[in-house]
Structures are given as C-alpha cells and as structure tokens.
Design an enzyme around this catalytic site. Sequence first.
Site, PDB file in Angstrom:
ATOM      1  N   ASP A   1       9.266   3.040   2.099  1.00  0.00           N
ATOM      2  CA  ASP A   1       8.062   3.818   2.384  1.00  0.00           C
ATOM      3  C   ASP A   1       7.777   3.679   3.880  1.00  0.00           C
ATOM      4  O   ASP A   1       7.214   2.683   4.327  1.00  0.00           O
ATOM      5  CB  ASP A   1       6.880   3.317   1.547  1.00  0.00           C
TER       6      ASP A   1
ATOM      7  N   PHE B   1       0.857  -1.191   0.000  1.00  0.00           N
ATOM      8  CA  PHE B   1       0.000   0.000   0.000  1.00  0.00           C
ATOM      9  C   PHE B   1       0.890   1.236   0.000  1.00  0.00           C
ATOM     10  O   PHE B   1       1.614   1.483   0.962  1.00  0.00           O
ATOM     11  CB  PHE B   1      -0.967   0.054   1.187  1.00  0.00           C
TER      12      PHE B   1
ATOM     13  N   LYS C   1       2.277  11.211   7.256  1.00  0.00           N
ATOM     14  CA  LYS C   1       1.474  10.945   8.449  1.00  0.00           C
ATOM     15  C   LYS C   1       1.974  11.651   9.714  1.00  0.00           C
ATOM     16  O   LYS C   1       1.759  12.846   9.853  1.00  0.00           O
ATOM     17  CB  LYS C   1       1.316   9.432   8.636  1.00  0.00           C
TER      18      LYS C   1
HETATM   19  C1  PLP Z   1      -0.958   6.165   4.319  1.00  0.00           C
HETATM   20  C2  PLP Z   1       0.107   5.626   3.478  1.00  0.00           C
HETATM   21  C3  PLP Z   1       0.404   6.178   2.222  1.00  0.00           C
HETATM   22  C4  PLP Z   1      -0.426   7.267   1.584  1.00  0.00           C
HETATM   23  O1  PLP Z   1      -0.496   8.422   2.349  1.00  0.00           O
HETATM   24  P1  PLP Z   1      -1.651   9.507   2.049  1.00  0.00           P
HETATM   25  O2  PLP Z   1      -1.303  10.660   2.921  1.00  0.00           O
HETATM   26  O3  PLP Z   1      -2.955   8.865   2.417  1.00  0.00           O
HETATM   27  O4  PLP Z   1      -1.577   9.817   0.594  1.00  0.00           O
HETATM   28  C5  PLP Z   1       1.480   5.658   1.520  1.00  0.00           C
HETATM   29  N1  PLP Z   1       2.216   4.656   2.014  1.00  0.00           N
HETATM   30  C6  PLP Z   1       1.961   4.096   3.214  1.00  0.00           C
HETATM   31  C7  PLP Z   1       2.828   2.996   3.722  1.00  0.00           C
HETATM   32  C8  PLP Z   1       0.885   4.549   3.983  1.00  0.00           C
HETATM   33  O5  PLP Z   1       0.612   3.971   5.146  1.00  0.00           O
END
Ligand code: PLP
Length: 407
Positions: A225, A140, A254
């Site tokens: 990520d 994700f 985040k």
């Molecule tokens: C939440 C998340 C994203 C996307 O972030 P948004 O601010 O919702 O665009 C990408 N990678 C990971 C691992 C995430 O948990």
Amino acid sequence: MKTQEYIDLEERLGAHNYHPLDVVIERGEGVWVWDVDGHKYLDMLAAYGAVNQGHCHPKIVATMLEQAPKLALTSRAFRNDQLPGFYQTLTEMVGYDKVLPMNTGAEAVETAIKAARKWAYEVKGVAPDQAEILVFTENFHGRTTTIVSFSSDEQTKASFGPYPAGFRVVPYGDAEAVTAAMNPNVAAIMIEPIQGEGGIIVPPDGFLRHLRALCDEHNALFIADEIQSGLGRTGRLLAVEHEGVRPDIVILGKALSGGMYPVSAIVADDAVMNVFKPGDHGSTYGGNPLGTKVAVTALEVLRDEKLVENSDELGRYALERLQALDTPNIKEVRGRGLWIGVELNPEAGGARRFCEALMKRGLLCKETHTHTIRLAPPLTITREELDWALEHIEAVLADVPVAAAVG
Ligand SMILES: *Cc1c(COP(=O)(O)O)cnc(C)c1O
C-alpha cells in the site's frame, strides 16, 4: 464571513468525524496556503501526501481546465480517449503490466483485496472462502467496513462490526511472527512499506525483503500500500525501492492526481490482473477522462521537476538537522525523504499543542496519534523554504519548557 463563522457553520451542519486545526483555508499555491483572514502558512501536511506536486500546480490546473469542458465522464460502459494514455504513463513509470483505476485510496485497497482473493481461489487453488490476508499492527489502509475490521486502532474499528473474516493481524516489523503466521491459505501479505498514520514507522532493515522471500516461498502475493509512501514521498518513486523489493500489487492514490481530483489505482502484472473478467469489479468514476488526464500531468510533474530527487536530498538534510536537536521534548526523530515523524516524550504534553504553536508561526502540521508531529511538505519545497520551516520547528521544539507544555 470570519473564521469563527465558518467554523460555527461547519460544526453545526457537518458530522463531527474530524478534529481539524481551526484554520479556514481559501487559497493555495505551491507549498503555501492562505486563510480567510489573509494569513499565510507553509503547509507541512500536504493533504496527507496528496499534494506532493504543491497546491494548484499550474500544469495540473491547466490540464483540468483543458479537459473539464471537453469530456469529464463516460463511465466504463464506453471507452474514452484519455484512459489508454494514463495506463501507458503509469505502467512505464512503475514497471508493471497493467492498471486497474479507482478513485479513492480505500477503493484501491478493496480492489487489491479482491484481486488477491480471486487469485488465491482461481490460480493458487485455495479452497472456497478460506483465503487469508496478513496485515500489520498499527496499519492504516482506509475507512471501509472491511478495511477498518482489521485495524488495531480501537477508535477506527469499534462499533463498526460485524467484521468480515479472512484477515490476520501480525506485529509490524516482526519477521519471526510473520514467518509463523504463513500457511497454505495465505493469499497475500499487505503492508505499508512505511506506516504513515501509524506515526512514520520505518520497519527494521531487511523486513520487506523477508516478506518478499516468504511470499515467494509460500506462493502468496506481496501487496504494497503505497498510497501515502509512494510517488516520491520517501525519496524514491516507491518506498519499497529502499529495500530493492518488487511487490506483486502496488496500490497508489493521493499524489497520483496531485490533489486535483480523486484518482487511485492498483498496478500488477498479468498473472494477477488477468483474474478480473468483465463484470467482476468496477466503479462509475474510475478511469474517467478528467481524472486520468489530470493524473498523467501529475506524474509528468513528478518526473520533470525531479520531485523524487528533491524529496531524497532535502529529506536527508531535514532529518539530520532535526535528529541533531537536543531537547527533552523529543523522544525520536525518524523518517525517509520529506516524511519525518518527530515523536515527543509523554511528558511533553502531546503533539497537538506544538502543532498549534507552529500554526501561530505560520506552519501547518498535524499530529498523528497523540505524541508524534508529522512533517510532510509538498515535494516542491525549496531549501530556503525548508530552512525557514526548520527554524520555527526547532524554536518551538526547543524553547517550549516541558513544564509549560504539560500546562
Ligand atoms: C490515505 C490512505 C489510504 C486511504 O485513502 P483514501 O483516499 O482516504 O480512501 C489508504 N492507505 C494509506 C497508506 C493511506 O495513507
């Protein structure tokens, strides 16, 4: 308005792209939130890890109130006095040469993809339009058309094509498969060091080190990520530290702003970041003085309140307690730091009904996929608050008869 009125209005006027629990929250403080009927809940999701510092942290709120009336947005056409301090705080904390700021996580992922491709063509010497990025099953990384194109989740991806080329999906945790997928056109391997949306999946020990070695051997970039796994969630500042691995690009988002304002970024050393020249990439709000000042305070709170350490210590404690549970409902309990997935047996009837039972007891959790309950409270949680939560979680998981849960 009453709860149902808010829900009716939202359902009538908004796109139905989410299926939230039917709780309408109006206030938050630390690990607690209150709904419009005055019920109090412990937030065990923390906005998917965006509020690691707790809801409305007083220092982060104070920074917001200090900066908002002074200067909020200049665009990057002009410089602002808050951006350099953000670069300084972040680079010192994570140990990289440079930062490129964005707003949402998906934008930062896109930024990493662009950096890797440009690096592949201009530094590594890959032929035009031939660069490949290896990604993983159950990944994700966000919701843009490019990112969903390499999702292995049907619902995330289907009907959003045509899909761009240049991504190859390999099995998460399978060292041999990744080795076999390497070729001279590989610009980067992009991975979540622990998969959050995938169900708190911790890769086999040594997997990240193996990827690092492959990247070194094949002159490819290691992109982590850490939007959800980073900034203390796993009991380390970055989750890659569990394997002593240093990525070439780290993607953050985040908790970078403690839930107060969308701030994301990639960090990398000069050899990668210097591929960007003026005009190559940008964002109107990216690096704005309000967001960057908020982010500095959010990072200071993480450090000064020892939230990484708290996540490590209380995470171990919670994991041990939950792993000791003896109930036919549970298939596996796994995680790192205050990031725990409780995977239920298929016979347990799905995670959502357990989340609904926990909501009645004053705990807000969210299922991920169908069968996993994700536990991820703000990292400010105390031992007493965690004990209270665990008692309810244990009761719900143990007492609900399997037959009733299947209902
Ligand atoms: C939440 C998340 C994203 C996307 O972030 P948004 O601010 O919702 O665009 C990408 N990678 C990971 C691992 C995430 O948990």
